[in-house]
Scaffold this motif. Structure first.
Motif, PDB file in Angstrom:
ATOM      1  N   ASP A 207       0.872  -1.170   0.000  1.00  0.00           N
ATOM      2  CA  ASP A 207       0.000   0.000   0.000  1.00  0.00           C
ATOM      3  C   ASP A 207       0.912   1.223   0.000  1.00  0.00           C
ATOM      4  O   ASP A 207       1.539   1.563   1.014  1.00  0.00           O
ATOM      5  CB  ASP A 207      -0.870  -0.036   1.261  1.00  0.00           C
ATOM      6  CG  ASP A 207      -1.758   1.204   1.362  1.00  0.00           C
ATOM      7  OD1 ASP A 207      -1.501   2.185   0.652  1.00  0.00           O
ATOM      8  OD2 ASP A 207      -2.707   1.180   2.169  1.00  0.00           O
ATOM      9  N   CYS A 208       0.979   1.872  -1.167  1.00  0.00           N
ATOM     10  CA  CYS A 208       1.902   3.000  -1.328  1.00  0.00           C
ATOM     11  C   CYS A 208       1.157   4.338  -1.283  1.00  0.00           C
ATOM     12  O   CYS A 208       1.699   5.377  -1.655  1.00  0.00           O
ATOM     13  CB  CYS A 208       2.645   2.840  -2.657  1.00  0.00           C
ATOM     14  SG  CYS A 208       4.124   3.830  -2.787  1.00  0.00           S
ATOM     15  N   VAL A 209      -0.098   4.285  -0.823  1.00  0.00           N
ATOM     16  CA  VAL A 209      -0.938   5.492  -0.864  1.00  0.00           C
ATOM     17  C   VAL A 209      -0.290   6.636  -0.095  1.00  0.00           C
ATOM     18  O   VAL A 209      -0.198   7.755  -0.593  1.00  0.00           O
ATOM     19  CB  VAL A 209      -2.341   5.186  -0.290  1.00  0.00           C
ATOM     20  CG1 VAL A 209      -3.151   6.450  -0.143  1.00  0.00           C
ATOM     21  CG2 VAL A 209      -3.073   4.189  -1.178  1.00  0.00           C
ATOM     22  N   HIS A 210       0.179   6.358   1.111  1.00  0.00           N
ATOM     23  CA  HIS A 210       0.688   7.480   1.900  1.00  0.00           C
ATOM     24  C   HIS A 210       2.106   7.872   1.509  1.00  0.00           C
ATOM     25  O   HIS A 210       2.458   9.063   1.538  1.00  0.00           O
ATOM     26  CB  HIS A 210       0.625   7.177   3.404  1.00  0.00           C
ATOM     27  CG  HIS A 210       0.914   8.416   4.187  1.00  0.00           C
ATOM     28  ND1 HIS A 210       0.079   9.518   4.167  1.00  0.00           N
ATOM     29  CD2 HIS A 210       1.962   8.776   4.957  1.00  0.00           C
ATOM     30  CE1 HIS A 210       0.598  10.481   4.896  1.00  0.00           C
ATOM     31  NE2 HIS A 210       1.742  10.065   5.376  1.00  0.00           N
ATOM     32  N   TYR A 211       2.909   6.925   1.114  1.00  0.00           N
ATOM     33  CA  TYR A 211       4.297   7.255   0.752  1.00  0.00           C
ATOM     34  C   TYR A 211       4.353   8.070  -0.551  1.00  0.00           C
ATOM     35  O   TYR A 211       5.230   8.913  -0.727  1.00  0.00           O
ATOM     36  CB  TYR A 211       5.096   5.961   0.581  1.00  0.00           C
ATOM     37  CG  TYR A 211       6.537   6.179   0.176  1.00  0.00           C
ATOM     38  CD1 TYR A 211       7.485   6.561   1.108  1.00  0.00           C
ATOM     39  CD2 TYR A 211       6.934   6.019  -1.157  1.00  0.00           C
ATOM     40  CE1 TYR A 211       8.810   6.779   0.744  1.00  0.00           C
ATOM     41  CE2 TYR A 211       8.245   6.229  -1.532  1.00  0.00           C
ATOM     42  CZ  TYR A 211       9.181   6.614  -0.572  1.00  0.00           C
ATOM     43  OH  TYR A 211      10.479   6.822  -0.942  1.00  0.00           O
ATOM     44  N   GLY A 212       3.379   7.814  -1.451  1.00  0.00           N
ATOM     45  CA  GLY A 212       3.417   8.369  -2.809  1.00  0.00           C
ATOM     46  C   GLY A 212       3.891   9.814  -2.932  1.00  0.00           C
ATOM     47  O   GLY A 212       4.824  10.092  -3.691  1.00  0.00           O
ATOM     48  N   PRO A 213       3.275  10.763  -2.225  1.00  0.00           N
ATOM     49  CA  PRO A 213       3.686  12.157  -2.413  1.00  0.00           C
ATOM     50  C   PRO A 213       5.011  12.509  -1.755  1.00  0.00           C
ATOM     51  O   PRO A 213       5.526  13.616  -1.953  1.00  0.00           O
ATOM     52  CB  PRO A 213       2.540  12.948  -1.760  1.00  0.00           C
ATOM     53  CG  PRO A 213       1.890  12.004  -0.817  1.00  0.00           C
ATOM     54  CD  PRO A 213       2.079  10.631  -1.388  1.00  0.00           C
ATOM     55  N   HIS A 214       5.584  11.597  -0.969  1.00  0.00           N
ATOM     56  CA  HIS A 214       6.727  11.977  -0.131  1.00  0.00           C
ATOM     57  C   HIS A 214       8.090  11.514  -0.635  1.00  0.00           C
ATOM     58  O   HIS A 214       9.110  12.041  -0.194  1.00  0.00           O
ATOM     59  CB  HIS A 214       6.531  11.414   1.279  1.00  0.00           C
ATOM     60  CG  HIS A 214       5.313  11.941   1.973  1.00  0.00           C
ATOM     61  ND1 HIS A 214       5.186  13.259   2.340  1.00  0.00           N
ATOM     62  CD2 HIS A 214       4.162  11.335   2.353  1.00  0.00           C
ATOM     63  CE1 HIS A 214       4.005  13.440   2.935  1.00  0.00           C
ATOM     64  NE2 HIS A 214       3.368  12.290   2.939  1.00  0.00           N
ATOM     65  N   GLY A 215       8.116  10.502  -1.497  1.00  0.00           N
ATOM     66  CA  GLY A 215       9.438   9.990  -1.867  1.00  0.00           C
ATOM     67  C   GLY A 215       9.392   9.190  -3.155  1.00  0.00           C
ATOM     68  O   GLY A 215       8.330   8.986  -3.755  1.00  0.00           O
ATOM     69  N   LEU A 216      10.567   8.738  -3.565  1.00  0.00           N
ATOM     70  CA  LEU A 216      10.703   8.029  -4.837  1.00  0.00           C
ATOM     71  C   LEU A 216      10.154   6.608  -4.718  1.00  0.00           C
ATOM     72  O   LEU A 216      10.550   5.858  -3.833  1.00  0.00           O
ATOM     73  CB  LEU A 216      12.185   7.977  -5.221  1.00  0.00           C
ATOM     74  CG  LEU A 216      12.470   7.360  -6.582  1.00  0.00           C
ATOM     75  CD1 LEU A 216      11.953   8.247  -7.709  1.00  0.00           C
ATOM     76  CD2 LEU A 216      13.968   7.112  -6.746  1.00  0.00           C
ATOM     77  N   ILE A 217       9.258   6.272  -5.639  1.00  0.00           N
ATOM     78  CA  ILE A 217       8.727   4.901  -5.688  1.00  0.00           C
ATOM     79  C   ILE A 217       9.559   4.131  -6.704  1.00  0.00           C
ATOM     80  O   ILE A 217       9.846   4.645  -7.796  1.00  0.00           O
ATOM     81  CB  ILE A 217       7.246   4.909  -6.127  1.00  0.00           C
ATOM     82  CG1 ILE A 217       6.416   5.815  -5.203  1.00  0.00           C
ATOM     83  CG2 ILE A 217       6.682   3.486  -6.139  1.00  0.00           C
ATOM     84  CD1 ILE A 217       4.984   6.016  -5.669  1.00  0.00           C
ATOM     85  N   ASP A 218       9.922   2.893  -6.371  1.00  0.00           N
ATOM     86  CA  ASP A 218      10.723   2.092  -7.307  1.00  0.00           C
ATOM     87  C   ASP A 218      10.350   0.620  -7.153  1.00  0.00           C
ATOM     88  O   ASP A 218      10.939  -0.104  -6.348  1.00  0.00           O
ATOM     89  CB  ASP A 218      12.220   2.315  -7.024  1.00  0.00           C
ATOM     90  CG  ASP A 218      13.092   1.747  -8.134  1.00  0.00           C
ATOM     91  OD1 ASP A 218      12.641   0.804  -8.825  1.00  0.00           O
ATOM     92  OD2 ASP A 218      14.214   2.234  -8.315  1.00  0.00           O
ATOM     93  N   VAL A 219       9.357   0.196  -7.935  1.00  0.00           N
ATOM     94  CA  VAL A 219       8.877  -1.192  -7.773  1.00  0.00           C
ATOM     95  C   VAL A 219       9.957  -2.205  -8.143  1.00  0.00           C
ATOM     96  O   VAL A 219       9.940  -3.331  -7.634  1.00  0.00           O
ATOM     97  CB  VAL A 219       7.576  -1.460  -8.576  1.00  0.00           C
ATOM     98  CG1 VAL A 219       6.434  -0.609  -8.052  1.00  0.00           C
ATOM     99  CG2 VAL A 219       7.766  -1.265 -10.071  1.00  0.00           C
TER     100      VAL A 219
END
Ligand SMILES: Cc1ncc(COP(=O)(O)O)c(C=O)c1O
Length: 426
Positions: A207-219
């Protein structure tokens, strides 16, 4: 945003704020409820309006406007794939919100469990730190034969992978956990979660909902199997997207009308989604790229590299905000739930959950609203976490959540307001 700037103190927050009409029109109001949804830049509004004015038609037709919608959806898949470093745009599925996507995946996995496709793998690991959207959706699989293992948050306000290891075995079908707690802001070591789960042959749902606006996502770096985000937390209008590895989505049973291709992403997207909001999500990705591009202009950087630079700058600036907020809350004598030790600040985003002694969270938040500061009180949609923290579901706690358009000045005003309210209510 024309000067190359890198240090967190130089983050061009005034220029950024000027890009958000809602912030410009807000007067004295301070947005500190961003975890419930962020404001959107003018470029995103323009993309939504452009869709509605220029090609508000159904996709899949042979005429120009309809072809443009097809292209706009394809462009958005490319942009979101770049945002999260997906292997391919075909892995990006659009829809209403995160909860409905988590349920869609849980229904599919439930069908596999019921059919015994997964043989002895019937255990799902869930956490007591997650939003209930990533708990209740899995618990609903009890009737399909699922068994549950709880990965519990430690006293220090985070999930520890050492506690996950003994919960995972050759019976584990899936580990479902958050990347960052929407309630208390703790960041989870999700790459290690994937190492542990995969070593046992299990999958990982993030669940990346909260992290999304705060940092780099890298699946790819996180090596997860599924990941979900809500666009409206990411400077876009209300929408959600799901990512899954192509082959994993291909295997997942979904509801599909007969005319829908049995291929990702189509087999995952039931019915028509909100095209204008998907166009807005595309523009939101471009907004994040622009931050990276303007901080260190270069002709040779790829779109992904600009996203990396933009999210890196956002993360550094938000750490500065987090430190400031931590200081203000401590000075006010707040009980802070989650990481409160400044030496562990890297383990959190600037989302703060707290109480002030026995004062009513509701009264404090009402007083804040009178003073033009928008924060939130209650259970934060996390009943298991409330229980874990010995907080009542009725009163819960207070949450103040910041993103990169917030400022140190706003935090100071928040601190002054909190001191005034404490004096009034004590
Ligand atoms: C961490 C987290 N997960 C899931 C959700 C649910 O998202 P949605 O509203 O897109 O269904 C939220 C919403 O606040 C959230 O913060």
């Amino acid at each position: 945003m024309s000067n190359p700037q890198t240090a967190a103190g130089d983050f061009p927050v005034a220029t950024i704020r000027a890009m958000f009409p809602a912030l410009q029109r807000a007067g004295d109001f301070i947005f500190l409820d961003n975890a419930a949804g962020a404001q959107i830049p003018q470029s995103v509004l323009d993309a939504v309006t452009n869709h509605l004015v220029s090609h508000n038609v159904q996709r899949g037709g042979r005429y120009g406007r309809s072809v443009t919608v097809d292209q706009s959806v394809a462009d958005a898949r490319t942009s979101v794939a770049l945002l999260i470093n997906a292997y391919s745009p075909a892995e990006i599925c659009f829809g209403m919100n995160a909860t409905s996507f988590i349920r869609l995946v849980s229904l599919g996995i439930g069908q596999m469990l019921a059919k015994d496709t997964d043989e002895d793998r019937d255990e799902i690991v869930i956490t007591d730190m997650d939003h209930d959207a990533n708990i209740a959706t899995w618990l609903a699989l009890e009737s399909a034969g699922a068994k549950f293992k709880w990965w519990r948050m430690r006293e220090d306000g985070n999930l520890h992978v050492d506690d996950l290891r003994p919960l995972v075995s050759d019976r584990t079908r899936l580990v479902a956990c958050t990347v960052t707690a929407h309630s208390i802001g703790s960041i989870v070591d999700v790459a290690s979660v994937a190492d542990i789960a995969h070593a046992a042959g299990a999958e990982v749902f993030l669940d990346c909902v909260h992290y999304g606006p705060h940092g780099l996502i890298d699946v790819q770096a996180w090596d997860c199997d599924y990941l979900v985000c809500s666009g409206y937390k990411n400077f876009s209008p209300h929408m959600g997207f799901l990512w899954g590895r192509f082959e994993t989505l291909k295997r997942l049973p979904t509801f599909r009308e007969d005319f829908i291709p049995n291929e990702p992403p189509y087999k995952v997207e039931a019915g028509t989604f909100i095209y204008e909001n998907v166009a807005g999500m595309d523009a939101a990705v471009q907004y994040l790229e622009l931050i990276g591009r303007n901080l260190a202009p270069s002709n040779n950087r790829s779109r992904r590299e600009n996203i990396v630079a933009g999210m890196g700058a956002i993360r550094d600036y938000e750490l500065l905000l987090a430190r400031e907020m931590l200081g203000v809350l401590k000075a006010c004598g707040a009980t802070i739930y989650g990481v409160a030790d400044e030496t562990r600040i890297n383990e959190r985003v600037p989302t703060f959950c707290f109480n002030i002694g026995k004062l009513s969270p509701q009264r404090i938040v009402e007083e804040m609203a009178e003073m033009q500061i928008g924060i939130r009180d209650g259970h934060m949609y996390a009943p298991r976490l409330m229980k874990r923290l010995n907080l009542s579901m009725d009163s819960g706690a207070i949450r103040a959540s910041l993103v990169h358009y917030n400022t140190v000045e706003e935090i100071r005003r928040f601190g002054e307001a909190l001191r005034t309210i404490i004096a009034k209510l004590s």
